[in-house]
Scaffold this active site. Structure first.
Site, short mmCIF file in Angstrom:
data_model
loop_
_atom_site.label_atom_id
_atom_site.label_comp_id
_atom_site.label_asym_id
_atom_site.label_seq_id
_atom_site.Cartn_x
_atom_site.Cartn_y
_atom_site.Cartn_z
N LYS A 48 37.23 30.79 31.27
CA LYS A 48 36.95 31.90 31.87
C LYS A 48 35.94 32.75 31.49
O LYS A 48 35.04 32.49 30.57
CB LYS A 48 38.59 32.79 31.56
N TYR A 72 45.01 32.90 42.06
CA TYR A 72 46.15 33.50 41.27
C TYR A 72 47.23 34.15 42.41
O TYR A 72 48.21 34.90 41.65
CB TYR A 72 45.80 34.44 40.48
N ASN A 129 41.95 35.56 27.59
CA ASN A 129 42.70 34.35 26.81
C ASN A 129 41.77 32.95 26.97
O ASN A 129 42.20 32.19 26.68
CB ASN A 129 43.79 34.31 27.30
N HIS A 177 42.21 28.66 31.23
CA HIS A 177 43.12 28.54 32.07
C HIS A 177 43.77 26.75 32.20
O HIS A 177 42.84 26.01 31.92
CB HIS A 177 42.78 28.84 33.57
N GLU A 204 45.37 22.72 42.36
CA GLU A 204 44.30 23.61 41.81
C GLU A 204 42.86 22.73 41.72
O GLU A 204 41.55 23.29 41.98
CB GLU A 204 44.65 23.98 40.47
N1 UDP Z 1 47.75 37.79 32.27
C1 UDP Z 1 47.51 38.97 32.07
N2 UDP Z 1 48.65 39.84 31.64
C2 UDP Z 1 49.98 39.42 31.62
C3 UDP Z 1 50.27 37.86 31.79
C4 UDP Z 1 49.16 37.14 32.14
O1 UDP Z 1 46.59 39.65 32.11
O2 UDP Z 1 51.00 39.92 30.98
C5 UDP Z 1 46.79 36.97 32.73
C6 UDP Z 1 46.06 36.07 31.51
O3 UDP Z 1 44.69 35.83 31.84
C7 UDP Z 1 46.69 34.77 32.02
C8 UDP Z 1 46.90 34.65 33.71
O4 UDP Z 1 47.08 35.94 34.02
O5 UDP Z 1 46.18 33.43 31.68
C9 UDP Z 1 47.86 33.99 34.55
O6 UDP Z 1 49.06 34.16 33.84
P1 UDP Z 1 50.28 33.05 33.64
O7 UDP Z 1 51.48 33.75 33.31
O8 UDP Z 1 50.09 31.76 34.49
O9 UDP Z 1 49.39 32.59 32.02
P2 UDP Z 1 48.95 31.03 31.82
O10 UDP Z 1 49.68 29.91 32.83
O11 UDP Z 1 47.58 31.30 32.09
O12 UDP Z 1 49.55 30.84 30.28
MG MG Z 2 49.90 29.99 34.76
#
Ligand code: UDP
Ligand code: MG
Length: 138
Positions: A10, A50, A113, A116, A127
């Site tokens: 990211k 997303y 974080n 991805h 994807e």
């Molecule tokens: N994210 C965020 N706030 C939240 C949850 C997710 O900003 O409360 C962002 C974070 O960068 C995350 C992405 O949205 O990686 C996609 O969320 P997901 O729940 O799919 O998490 P992941 O699969 O990336 O662990």
């Molecule tokens: Mg996810």
């Protein structure tokens, strides 16, 4: 049997100069890089990628974050690639990610974080196709 998954390094980790360290971490975990490129996501692309989260309160912030600078997208291969990448990444919230995981080492919080990873083989296929033509994967 070998499986494919998609990762995105990211904008936070790329800007911090950690892309090489993270790709090395993934290679140490047995992932083979089948395809890789550096791109800057357009807002429309980030929204489409997303789309599953479009009703969530964090969606606008997430799209801003993912478009603030370049990312590195890579198609990765190994046995059980999808679950193994999720384990290697750690929990979504970098503050809660297990010690030694990519998000623990290189992420900041629940939004910024570092990385991805696809959440299922079906989504991994979608994807990967979002970013790569099959002929670009070796
Ligand atoms: N994210 C965020 N706030 C939240 C949850 C997710 O900003 O409360 C962002 C974070 O960068 C995350 C992405 O949205 O990686 C996609 O969320 P997901 O729940 O799919 O998490 P992941 O699969 O990336 O662990
Ligand atoms: Mg996810």
């Amino acid at each position: 049997m070998s499986q494919r998954t998609l990762t995105i390094l990211k904008p936070d980790s790329v800007a911090a100069g950690k892309a090489g360290a993270i790709l090395a971490h993934l290679e140490r975990e047995g992932f083979r890089i089948a395809g890789v490129k550096k791109i800057r996501l357009a807002p429309e692309q980030a929204r489409a990628f997303y789309a599953v989260h479009r009703e969530r309160s964090f969606f606008g912030g997430l799209v801003r974050f993912m478009t603030e600078g370049p990312v590195i997208v890579a198609a990765l291969e190994r046995a059980d690639a999808v679950p193994h990448l999720r384990t290697t990444m750690g929990a979504t919230d970098s503050q809660k990610a297990e010690a030694g995981t990519v998000r623990n080492l290189y992420g900041t919080d629940i939004e910024r974080n570092a990385i991805h990873g696809s959440d299922s083989p079906e989504n991994a296929a979608k994807e990967i196709a979002f970013f790569f033509a099959e002929a670009e994967l070796i």
